[in-house]
Design a protein around this motif. Sequence first.
Motif, mmCIF file in Angstrom:
data_model
loop_
_atom_site.group_PDB
_atom_site.id
_atom_site.type_symbol
_atom_site.label_atom_id
_atom_site.label_comp_id
_atom_site.label_asym_id
_atom_site.label_seq_id
_atom_site.Cartn_x
_atom_site.Cartn_y
_atom_site.Cartn_z
ATOM 1 N N GLU A 82 -4.672 6.515 -0.950
ATOM 2 C CA GLU A 82 -4.060 5.237 -0.636
ATOM 3 C C GLU A 82 -4.115 4.394 -1.905
ATOM 4 N N VAL A 83 -2.941 3.978 -2.383
ATOM 5 C CA VAL A 83 -2.911 3.133 -3.575
ATOM 6 C C VAL A 83 -2.585 1.717 -3.138
ATOM 7 N N ARG A 84 -3.527 0.809 -3.410
ATOM 8 C CA ARG A 84 -3.274 -0.585 -3.075
ATOM 9 C C ARG A 84 -2.677 -1.272 -4.298
ATOM 10 N N ILE A 133 0.845 -1.190 0.000
ATOM 11 C CA ILE A 133 0.000 0.000 0.000
ATOM 12 C C ILE A 133 0.883 1.243 0.000
ATOM 13 N N TYR A 134 0.688 2.088 -0.987
ATOM 14 C CA TYR A 134 1.396 3.373 -1.022
ATOM 15 C C TYR A 134 0.453 4.439 -0.509
ATOM 16 N N ARG A 135 0.894 5.205 0.459
ATOM 17 C CA ARG A 135 0.065 6.300 0.968
ATOM 18 C C ARG A 135 0.632 7.616 0.456
ATOM 19 N N MET A 136 -0.253 8.399 -0.140
ATOM 20 C CA MET A 136 0.176 9.725 -0.601
ATOM 21 C C MET A 136 -0.821 10.709 -0.063
ATOM 22 N N GLY A 137 -0.464 11.311 1.055
ATOM 23 C CA GLY A 137 -1.415 12.205 1.712
ATOM 24 C C GLY A 137 -2.609 11.387 2.177
ATOM 25 N N GLY A 167 -1.371 -8.887 -16.776
ATOM 26 C CA GLY A 167 -2.336 -7.906 -16.281
ATOM 27 C C GLY A 167 -2.135 -6.594 -17.009
ATOM 28 N N LYS A 168 -3.101 -5.705 -16.854
ATOM 29 C CA LYS A 168 -3.009 -4.415 -17.540
ATOM 30 C C LYS A 168 -1.953 -3.536 -16.866
ATOM 31 N N SER A 169 -1.636 -2.455 -17.538
ATOM 32 C CA SER A 169 -0.681 -1.504 -16.970
ATOM 33 C C SER A 169 -1.224 -0.959 -15.655
ATOM 34 N N GLY A 170 -0.392 -0.942 -14.640
ATOM 35 C CA GLY A 170 -0.808 -0.406 -13.348
ATOM 36 C C GLY A 170 -1.529 -1.420 -12.475
ATOM 37 N N SER A 171 -1.628 -2.647 -12.950
ATOM 38 C CA SER A 171 -2.368 -3.645 -12.177
ATOM 39 C C SER A 171 -1.579 -4.164 -10.975
ATOM 40 N N GLY A 172 -0.255 -3.978 -10.987
ATOM 41 C CA GLY A 172 0.553 -4.388 -9.829
ATOM 42 C C GLY A 172 1.535 -5.507 -10.119
ATOM 43 N N LYS A 173 1.777 -5.793 -11.414
ATOM 44 C CA LYS A 173 2.671 -6.908 -11.783
ATOM 45 C C LYS A 173 4.101 -6.662 -11.298
ATOM 46 N N SER A 174 4.598 -5.454 -11.614
ATOM 47 C CA SER A 174 5.991 -5.167 -11.249
ATOM 48 C C SER A 174 6.158 -5.148 -9.734
ATOM 49 N N THR A 175 5.186 -4.577 -9.071
ATOM 50 C CA THR A 175 5.232 -4.534 -7.608
ATOM 51 C C THR A 175 5.343 -5.948 -7.057
ATOM 52 N N CYS A 176 4.546 -6.855 -7.636
ATOM 53 C CA CYS A 176 4.568 -8.246 -7.202
ATOM 54 C C CYS A 176 5.944 -8.868 -7.448
ATOM 55 N N ASP A 234 10.942 -9.228 -15.952
ATOM 56 C CA ASP A 234 9.877 -8.220 -16.008
ATOM 57 C C ASP A 234 9.823 -7.654 -17.426
ATOM 58 N N GLU A 235 8.804 -8.045 -18.158
ATOM 59 C CA GLU A 235 8.620 -7.592 -19.544
ATOM 60 C C GLU A 235 9.911 -7.720 -20.352
ATOM 61 N N PRO A 236 10.494 -8.902 -20.454
ATOM 62 C CA PRO A 236 11.789 -9.012 -21.124
ATOM 63 C C PRO A 236 11.704 -8.719 -22.614
ATOM 64 N N LEU A 250 16.623 1.532 -8.787
ATOM 65 C CA LEU A 250 16.381 0.952 -10.115
ATOM 66 C C LEU A 250 15.377 1.776 -10.914
ATOM 67 N N ARG A 251 14.420 2.359 -10.212
ATOM 68 C CA ARG A 251 13.401 3.144 -10.907
ATOM 69 C C ARG A 251 13.923 4.497 -11.344
ATOM 70 N N TYR A 252 15.054 4.931 -10.724
ATOM 71 C CA TYR A 252 15.565 6.283 -10.961
ATOM 72 C C TYR A 252 16.053 6.432 -12.396
HETATM 73 N N1 LIG Z 1 6.614 4.106 -5.422
HETATM 74 C C1 LIG Z 1 5.312 4.184 -5.647
HETATM 75 N N2 LIG Z 1 4.566 5.139 -5.053
HETATM 76 C C2 LIG Z 1 3.244 5.216 -5.283
HETATM 77 N N3 LIG Z 1 2.552 4.400 -6.044
HETATM 78 C C3 LIG Z 1 3.203 3.421 -6.676
HETATM 79 C C4 LIG Z 1 4.622 3.252 -6.509
HETATM 80 N N4 LIG Z 1 5.014 2.198 -7.242
HETATM 81 C C5 LIG Z 1 3.922 1.734 -7.844
HETATM 82 N N5 LIG Z 1 2.847 2.459 -7.517
HETATM 83 C C6 LIG Z 1 1.471 2.233 -7.951
HETATM 84 O O1 LIG Z 1 1.182 0.869 -7.803
HETATM 85 C C7 LIG Z 1 0.403 0.413 -8.866
HETATM 86 C C8 LIG Z 1 1.036 -0.827 -9.506
HETATM 87 O O2 LIG Z 1 2.236 -0.473 -10.138
HETATM 88 P P1 LIG Z 1 3.127 -1.526 -10.956
HETATM 89 O O3 LIG Z 1 4.375 -0.862 -11.329
HETATM 90 O O4 LIG Z 1 3.213 -2.749 -10.145
HETATM 91 O O5 LIG Z 1 2.229 -1.797 -12.234
HETATM 92 P P2 LIG Z 1 2.509 -2.782 -13.447
HETATM 93 O O6 LIG Z 1 1.428 -3.778 -13.414
HETATM 94 O O7 LIG Z 1 3.883 -3.252 -13.411
HETATM 95 O O8 LIG Z 1 2.282 -1.827 -14.693
HETATM 96 P P3 LIG Z 1 3.115 -1.784 -16.072
HETATM 97 O O9 LIG Z 1 2.530 -2.869 -16.930
HETATM 98 O O10 LIG Z 1 2.746 -0.431 -16.630
HETATM 99 O O11 LIG Z 1 4.519 -1.929 -15.763
HETATM 100 C C9 LIG Z 1 0.259 1.552 -9.844
HETATM 101 O O12 LIG Z 1 -1.026 2.125 -9.679
HETATM 102 C C10 LIG Z 1 1.321 2.518 -9.427
HETATM 103 O O13 LIG Z 1 0.884 3.837 -9.645
#
Ligand SMILES: Nc1ncnc2c1ncn2[C@@H]1O[C@H](COP(=O)(O)OP(=O)(O)OP(=O)(O)O)[C@@H](O)[C@H]1O
Lengths: 242, 391
Positions: free
Chosen positions: A20-22, A13-17, A41-50, A169-171, B388-390
């Motif tokens: 809250e982004v889950r 969970i990212y908190r910005m003020g 998953g679609k862009s922004g779905s959370g793949k990279s975070t995972c 990650d997206e090689p 890495l993101r930088y």
């Molecule tokens: N450092 C961060 N601070 C705030 N929000 C973040 C941060 N990193 C990721 N997010 C948010 O988390 C969500 C998931 O991001 P992520 O990078 O995992 O997406 P993704 O599925 O990899 O997308 P893509 O296919 O575009 O790479 C997004 O809504 C993104 O805005």
Amino acid sequence: MSALIELKDIYKIYRMGDNEVRALDGISLSIDKGEFVAIIGKSGSGKSTCMNIIGCLDVATSGTYRLNGKNIGNYTDDELAEVRNKMLGFIFQQYNLLPKLNLLENVALPLVYAGASDAEQKERAIAALEKVGLKDKAKNYPSQLSGGQQQRASIARALAGNPSVILADEPTGALDSKTGRDVMMFLKQLHSEGNTIVLITHDNSIAAQAQRVVRITDGRIVYDGAASGDDVVSRQEKAGEY
Amino acid sequence: MGFAKCFKMAVSTIWASKVRSFLTMLGIIIGISAVIILVSLMGGLTQQLMDMFADLGTNSIQVTINQRAATRNVEPDEMYEFTDGNDLVENASPSLTVAATVKTSKENKSGTVSGVSEGYGDMRRLNVTQGRFIQYSDVMSKSSVCVIGAYQAKTFFDDGAVIGRELKINGTPFTVVGVLEEKEDAASGSGDDVVYIPYTSAMRLNASSVVSSYLLTAADEDRIDEATSSIKQFLKNKVGDEDYYMVISMKELIDQMSMMMNSMQTVLVCIAGISLLVGGIGIMNIMLVSVTERTREIGIRKSLGAKQKNIMMQFVIEAGTVSCIGGVIGIITGALVAILAGKLLLDASITPSAASIVVAFGVSVAIGIGFGYLPAKKAAQLNPIDALRYD
Ligand SMILES: Nc1ncnc2c1ncn2[C@@H]1O[C@H](COP(=O)(O)OP(=O)(O)OP(=O)(O)O)[C@@H](O)[C@H]1O
Ligand SMILES: [Mg+2]
């Protein structure tokens, strides 16, 4: 036998003020040794975070992550570095080769940090480069190579340390479709040799080449099963997008 | 990752941006060379002064009596009597200075002439190469004879034969009876630029009836202070008020001089040290910029398993190497400038001491490591995913 990778109720969970982004909203996933899993998953779905959490580059807000049976939740920065070094091999969309080092030095880097001897570093780096067909480019610098060659070099680097899991990650994200196919062929070959591979993509045709597909939408797993079964889901989703 | 590898990497990183690295080093180069130059020149100057004093005899003690104020004076015979009866003091000689114009048909020069007794030559260890030194009979008869230095022998007379020739001191003709050994290239103003006459003749030239200054020598180099105080005691009894005489031993003078030179050197080195500090801050600044620029590299290295100490070492060694190279360049330029300046300004061959070079090198390494520490720490603690993101 416990799974190689075991995520349980992972939240990021990212908190910005007040916002809250889950990015990950309760993910549970286990991957066994020798599997070839595509996370889609679609862009922004959370793949990279995972993947960053699986790759020990980032830590979850809550939930437990066991890698090879060990809970890495309370590991220090240096202990995580050691886990990355010994168990994980990364392939990034942007290759992430160091521009000032030649291919041999780039590929040897994980071995340098593992404390291998100079001779062993060289031997294993050359073997890895040979495997990806770049042995003759060992003295070249990344800028002297095509994108496909650079991605193959980064695969060699991921292989050099002989990791338990290869995380990609997206090689193929930055490659044209033909070189992308070559890279996929290569990953499949690695899988057939017994490597565990976790691949992230938003491209269904690429995901279809994996053994198992995990689809993430808005930080949740919406499908987890055989690659063929996902085809239907993806078509439905595609239909919904337009 | 080993030290050698880090060092090699640091060198190639430095080499990859030569101009920037050089500018980063500049502060250290200037600071280190300033320190080397100052220490070398001060050392040379001190040595020169010491040599000059040592030439006058380290065991000599100068006595000056204020003629006008003193009710009593010290006659040469009284002084001799004192030295004969004192174990600490070896010898004494009147030592009068006459402001004089020395003239021959060839040359004409204003300067000073010394009036001394026959013992003076031995006290100062003067070697006569031609003729003889002033003798007792010369003193007794107030002879118009003189002993000259190598400078006078060279400039006042045309050819080698000097003994028996005549020169005029303030218009009075004097006969040359001796020439002293050459010490310092027979240069003007040097120890070779001297004229000695009997002190009695000097008194006549000065139109004075008293001897107001003496040169004494201590018998034992280690007991100069005791000798000085016994002389003071003697003068106190003889002259009375302490304000009317002055006793200065060469040793005291040398000690004071070297103390002064030392504190002057300390002040100068401290000032030069400020530029070293500025140089160190320059290194820190560039290293901080470098860490920011290389955030992605740090992220990649960390993703591949680099621990904090690996990253730390990489940046500290890089800073240390920059400053070290700057230090070496500074030492070389400093040494060259010091040698050149020594030649031109002091007319002496100056070599920077090994100690100053070793210390300068050590200081530059320490500055690099010290000021590189903070940026390196910052790099080591970067979060891998942020790095890495930088872009
Ligand atoms: N450092 C961060 N601070 C705030 N929000 C973040 C941060 N990193 C990721 N997010 C948010 O988390 C969500 C998931 O991001 P992520 O990078 O995992 O997406 P993704 O599925 O990899 O997308 P893509 O296919 O575009 O790479 C997004 O809504 C993104 O805005
Ligand atoms: Mg992504």
